[in-house]
Scaffold this motif. Sequence first.
Motif, PDB file in Angstrom:
ATOM      1  N   ARG A 173       0.832  -1.205   0.000  1.00  0.00           N
ATOM      2  CA  ARG A 173       0.000   0.000   0.000  1.00  0.00           C
ATOM      3  C   ARG A 173       0.871   1.261   0.000  1.00  0.00           C
ATOM      4  O   ARG A 173       0.555   2.241  -0.675  1.00  0.00           O
ATOM      5  N   GLU A 174       1.961   1.239   0.760  1.00  0.00           N
ATOM      6  CA  GLU A 174       2.847   2.398   0.770  1.00  0.00           C
ATOM      7  C   GLU A 174       3.529   2.604  -0.575  1.00  0.00           C
ATOM      8  O   GLU A 174       3.687   3.733  -1.049  1.00  0.00           O
ATOM      9  N   LEU A 175       3.927   1.511  -1.217  1.00  0.00           N
ATOM     10  CA  LEU A 175       4.547   1.608  -2.541  1.00  0.00           C
ATOM     11  C   LEU A 175       3.563   2.186  -3.554  1.00  0.00           C
ATOM     12  O   LEU A 175       3.897   3.099  -4.321  1.00  0.00           O
ATOM     13  N   LEU A 176       2.348   1.676  -3.561  1.00  0.00           N
ATOM     14  CA  LEU A 176       1.334   2.155  -4.499  1.00  0.00           C
ATOM     15  C   LEU A 176       0.939   3.594  -4.193  1.00  0.00           C
ATOM     16  O   LEU A 176       0.706   4.398  -5.119  1.00  0.00           O
ATOM     17  N   SER A 177       0.884   3.960  -2.924  1.00  0.00           N
ATOM     18  CA  SER A 177       0.564   5.344  -2.556  1.00  0.00           C
ATOM     19  C   SER A 177       1.630   6.304  -3.077  1.00  0.00           C
ATOM     20  O   SER A 177       1.316   7.411  -3.529  1.00  0.00           O
ATOM     21  N   LEU A 178       2.873   5.873  -3.021  1.00  0.00           N
ATOM     22  CA  LEU A 178       3.959   6.708  -3.546  1.00  0.00           C
ATOM     23  C   LEU A 178       3.798   6.919  -5.045  1.00  0.00           C
ATOM     24  O   LEU A 178       4.017   8.027  -5.545  1.00  0.00           O
ATOM     25  N   VAL A 179       3.392   5.880  -5.756  1.00  0.00           N
ATOM     26  CA  VAL A 179       3.152   6.011  -7.200  1.00  0.00           C
ATOM     27  C   VAL A 179       2.020   6.996  -7.465  1.00  0.00           C
ATOM     28  O   VAL A 179       2.106   7.849  -8.361  1.00  0.00           O
ATOM     29  N   VAL A 180       0.943   6.894  -6.687  1.00  0.00           N
ATOM     30  CA  VAL A 180      -0.203   7.804  -6.861  1.00  0.00           C
ATOM     31  C   VAL A 180       0.222   9.253  -6.637  1.00  0.00           C
ATOM     32  O   VAL A 180      -0.089  10.144  -7.441  1.00  0.00           O
ATOM     33  N   LEU A 181       0.938   9.509  -5.556  1.00  0.00           N
ATOM     34  CA  LEU A 181       1.368  10.874  -5.246  1.00  0.00           C
ATOM     35  C   LEU A 181       2.335  11.410  -6.301  1.00  0.00           C
ATOM     36  O   LEU A 181       2.309  12.595  -6.637  1.00  0.00           O
ATOM     37  N   THR A 182       3.175  10.537  -6.833  1.00  0.00           N
ATOM     38  CA  THR A 182       4.090  10.942  -7.898  1.00  0.00           C
ATOM     39  C   THR A 182       3.306  11.317  -9.146  1.00  0.00           C
ATOM     40  O   THR A 182       3.592  12.329  -9.795  1.00  0.00           O
TER      41      THR A 182
END
Length: 283
Positions: free
Chosen positions: A212-221
């Motif tokens: 979830r943290e990895l995917l959240s980073l992609v979303v914010l990027t």
Amino acid sequence: MRFFHYILLIILIFQTSFVNAEEKKTMTRSERADQTYEQLFHSSRTPDPTDPEFMEILQRNIFGEVFHTGDLNNKERELITVVALTTLQTLPQLKAHIGAALNTGNSPLEIREAIYQCAPFIGFPRTLNAIGVFNKVAKERNIKLPLENASTTTDDTRRIEGLAIQTGIYGNEVKKAMASLPGKYKNIVPDTLTDFCFGDFYTRKGLTVRQRELLSLVVLTALGADKQLSAHVVGAMKAGNDKETLLAAMIQAVPYIGLANAMTAINLIKEADIDNYKPIYEE
């Protein structure tokens, strides 16, 4: 004798993997693109009738190059792609990649949860659009809907359980940052983040906190949310992702979100001191 057969099987698997890796090294970008496209979409690449040159550049880049950069597997790559396309609301491409995510071994629940994970960052309307696309693919694949309920909290426990995850990754940073807000808002704002982001979504089944943290980073990027990126780079590492994984995720996202936003995150990843961020979540 059984042990001997077991050893032979391991040797055979290793040799096969080595041969496949060596074959990929000698393949052209176009050949790699053909192979990867077939794996993802279960069909062969065909020239685009109207813009063949652009589509060839696109496909050689994405399927012949990007999908072979870094140590991510295709399951991970497709979840990253799904959240990037959900964030950007490129729904025709999202439909194709939800199918590819299923083809590469992701369960319907994993894909749905990847889309759900976007909600705190992109809002409900855009997330609903992506869920609508997911549901269409599910019906085409004869996947029974609704999927299982993945919630693990109640209205009484969401803040407690969400705060436990949030504090483990981010400490009390948000509470401190919001302390100067006037009146009740110094509590309302951080509590909203805890309840909505961590309590409602990070606590769910289907994906790990690391994912979830990895995917959240992609979303914010993809959003270009530069002010939040630095904290989430650290959060992603504390959740168990190493620098190589984060960098591979950014390269995977480049064809969809563009170089400018990806490079912002890549520079922050480069500057992060991994020694100070011991993973707190183990899978």
